[in-house]
Structure formats: C-alpha cells, structure tokens
Design a protein around this motif. Sequence first.
Motif, PDB file in Angstrom:
ATOM      1  N   ARG A  30       0.831  -1.213   0.000  1.00  0.00           N
ATOM      2  CA  ARG A  30       0.000   0.000   0.000  1.00  0.00           C
ATOM      3  C   ARG A  30       0.862   1.259   0.000  1.00  0.00           C
ATOM      4  O   ARG A  30       0.524   2.245  -0.650  1.00  0.00           O
ATOM      5  CB  ARG A  30      -0.941   0.010   1.204  1.00  0.00           C
ATOM      6  CG  ARG A  30      -2.177  -0.791   0.968  1.00  0.00           C
ATOM      7  CD  ARG A  30      -3.263  -0.559   2.023  1.00  0.00           C
ATOM      8  NE  ARG A  30      -4.265  -1.574   1.844  1.00  0.00           N
ATOM      9  CZ  ARG A  30      -4.223  -2.792   2.377  1.00  0.00           C
ATOM     10  NH1 ARG A  30      -3.229  -3.138   3.164  1.00  0.00           N
ATOM     11  NH2 ARG A  30      -5.179  -3.664   2.137  1.00  0.00           N
ATOM     12  N   ARG A  31       1.968   1.220   0.743  1.00  0.00           N
ATOM     13  CA  ARG A  31       2.874   2.381   0.740  1.00  0.00           C
ATOM     14  C   ARG A  31       3.407   2.644  -0.662  1.00  0.00           C
ATOM     15  O   ARG A  31       3.478   3.782  -1.112  1.00  0.00           O
ATOM     16  CB  ARG A  31       4.046   2.168   1.705  1.00  0.00           C
ATOM     17  CG  ARG A  31       3.688   2.347   3.160  1.00  0.00           C
ATOM     18  CD  ARG A  31       4.877   2.158   4.070  1.00  0.00           C
ATOM     19  NE  ARG A  31       5.937   3.122   3.802  1.00  0.00           N
ATOM     20  CZ  ARG A  31       7.211   2.966   4.203  1.00  0.00           C
ATOM     21  NH1 ARG A  31       7.560   1.884   4.884  1.00  0.00           N
ATOM     22  NH2 ARG A  31       8.115   3.869   3.927  1.00  0.00           N
ATOM     23  N   PRO A  51      -9.655  -2.217  -9.741  1.00  0.00           N
ATOM     24  CA  PRO A  51      -9.004  -1.103 -10.435  1.00  0.00           C
ATOM     25  C   PRO A  51      -9.917   0.109 -10.391  1.00  0.00           C
ATOM     26  O   PRO A  51     -11.131  -0.026 -10.225  1.00  0.00           O
ATOM     27  CB  PRO A  51      -8.816  -1.616 -11.860  1.00  0.00           C
ATOM     28  CG  PRO A  51      -9.752  -2.753 -12.006  1.00  0.00           C
ATOM     29  CD  PRO A  51     -10.019  -3.292 -10.628  1.00  0.00           C
ATOM     30  N   PRO A  52      -9.353   1.313 -10.544  1.00  0.00           N
ATOM     31  CA  PRO A  52     -10.216   2.499 -10.529  1.00  0.00           C
ATOM     32  C   PRO A  52     -11.194   2.446 -11.709  1.00  0.00           C
ATOM     33  O   PRO A  52     -10.906   1.842 -12.737  1.00  0.00           O
ATOM     34  CB  PRO A  52      -9.242   3.672 -10.671  1.00  0.00           C
ATOM     35  CG  PRO A  52      -7.943   3.092 -11.083  1.00  0.00           C
ATOM     36  CD  PRO A  52      -7.968   1.629 -10.761  1.00  0.00           C
ATOM     37  N   ARG A  57      -2.664  -3.381  -7.100  1.00  0.00           N
ATOM     38  CA  ARG A  57      -4.087  -3.483  -6.746  1.00  0.00           C
ATOM     39  C   ARG A  57      -4.553  -4.938  -6.767  1.00  0.00           C
ATOM     40  O   ARG A  57      -5.319  -5.366  -5.908  1.00  0.00           O
ATOM     41  CB  ARG A  57      -4.930  -2.634  -7.690  1.00  0.00           C
ATOM     42  CG  ARG A  57      -4.816  -1.152  -7.411  1.00  0.00           C
ATOM     43  CD  ARG A  57      -5.780  -0.339  -8.273  1.00  0.00           C
ATOM     44  NE  ARG A  57      -5.484   1.068  -8.150  1.00  0.00           N
ATOM     45  CZ  ARG A  57      -4.783   1.769  -9.042  1.00  0.00           C
ATOM     46  NH1 ARG A  57      -4.336   1.198 -10.146  1.00  0.00           N
ATOM     47  NH2 ARG A  57      -4.543   3.046  -8.832  1.00  0.00           N
ATOM     48  N   GLU A  58      -4.089  -5.686  -7.772  1.00  0.00           N
ATOM     49  CA  GLU A  58      -4.414  -7.114  -7.830  1.00  0.00           C
ATOM     50  C   GLU A  58      -3.906  -7.846  -6.600  1.00  0.00           C
ATOM     51  O   GLU A  58      -4.617  -8.638  -5.990  1.00  0.00           O
ATOM     52  CB  GLU A  58      -3.750  -7.739  -9.068  1.00  0.00           C
ATOM     53  CG  GLU A  58      -4.669  -8.081 -10.177  1.00  0.00           C
ATOM     54  CD  GLU A  58      -3.878  -8.629 -11.366  1.00  0.00           C
ATOM     55  OE1 GLU A  58      -2.984  -9.486 -11.173  1.00  0.00           O
ATOM     56  OE2 GLU A  58      -4.172  -8.175 -12.477  1.00  0.00           O
ATOM     57  N   ALA A  59      -2.648  -7.604  -6.250  1.00  0.00           N
ATOM     58  CA  ALA A  59      -2.037  -8.267  -5.095  1.00  0.00           C
ATOM     59  C   ALA A  59      -2.758  -7.910  -3.804  1.00  0.00           C
ATOM     60  O   ALA A  59      -2.832  -8.728  -2.887  1.00  0.00           O
ATOM     61  CB  ALA A  59      -0.555  -7.903  -5.001  1.00  0.00           C
ATOM     62  N   LEU A  60      -3.290  -6.693  -3.744  1.00  0.00           N
ATOM     63  CA  LEU A  60      -4.010  -6.248  -2.551  1.00  0.00           C
ATOM     64  C   LEU A  60      -5.479  -6.650  -2.573  1.00  0.00           C
ATOM     65  O   LEU A  60      -6.206  -6.409  -1.613  1.00  0.00           O
ATOM     66  CB  LEU A  60      -3.896  -4.719  -2.422  1.00  0.00           C
ATOM     67  CG  LEU A  60      -2.497  -4.200  -2.088  1.00  0.00           C
ATOM     68  CD1 LEU A  60      -2.429  -2.691  -2.294  1.00  0.00           C
ATOM     69  CD2 LEU A  60      -2.123  -4.578  -0.666  1.00  0.00           C
TER      70      LEU A  60
END
Length: 192
Positions: A116-117, A172-173, A165-168
């Motif tokens: 996230r960072r 997607p926006p 985003r996938e890993a989290l």
Amino acid sequence: MLELAILGFLAESPLPGHELRRRVTQLTGYTRPVSDGSLYPAINRLTKAGLIERRADPVAGAARYTLSLTAAGRADMLQRLRKPADHEITDFTRFYIVLTFLSHLPDVSEQHAVLRRRLEFLEEPASFFYDNDRPLRAEEIADPYRRGMLLTARATSRAERTWLREALGEKPPALDTPVTDSDPHAPSAPAS
C-alpha cells in the motif's frame, strides 16, 4: 539494499560467499553492479553485528566458508521488511529488493501494508520535468527523448499499479476516474 539482499538470500538457505555474491549480482547487477569492495564489507558488518555467521567449509577447501542467518539476523530482516525506509519504497530498484523477500513476512497484513505504501507513492502526481511546481505531461514535451521518458514511465507505473491493486485484492479504478499522465515512478537512475 545490499544488506537486505544478503539477509534475504541467507534466510532461504546457508550459502558460500561466492554463491551469495552470484545471487545478489543476478538480482541487482543489471542496475547496480555489486563489487567485492561493497559485498564483503557488508558481510563483515553483518557478521560483527551477529546477524550472520561465517563457518569454515572443510569440503570446499582452505579459506572457504559458508554464511548462515542467525536468529537475530532473521529478526532484523523481518523488521527491515515490515518498515522499509521511504527511499526503499520510492526507489524502483530498492523497492524490488524489498519485494523479492516480502514473502518472508509471515503476516499478509504486514506484506499488504508495504504494498500500500508503494501504491500510494505511485499515485502521487509527479514528473521528471516541471513548469514551476506543475508536473509536465508527456504531451506537453516537445523533445522526443524526454517525451519518451515520460511515456515509458507512465506505462511502467500503470502496470505496477495494476499489479499492486491485484495483489491487494482491490478493484481497479473506474474507467471514468482520471489517471495522472505524468507518472515517472518507473525505474530510476541508480542512487548513490
């Protein structure tokens, strides 16, 4: 960066010095060559700090040794992975060293905090070139090579943000969400 790479590879298995050098060079050498003048002093610092052990390897011959991670070394490595310095998040090559060993963190929420960072950093508008404080977009640059830098950085940043985003496990926006066109958060020049 070098110390984390050493600790990370030794967390996977004890290694002779020459094999450790080969693995570190393969990981970082294309952007930041690893010399004996930097690797072996780092090994000595980590040994003196009690983070790695050096043992003679009688099978390999005189003056050969095997390096292994100590319990303190594992704890140190995990702390470096949990809380990477800002420059380890913002610098492409340094972040990839963190990413290489991130799976050693046993808690997925800690892994995700690091990701996230990086995502937050990549979502900040930026450019290699500015008009006062305003980041310039590739389409505003006449020089074809500078424009190429920005277009390449934009594509790299978008791909990395998509993967993050996938890993989290995030969506997607939305397609109507504006995307910053000045994305130079791509492989940067080697930091000294």
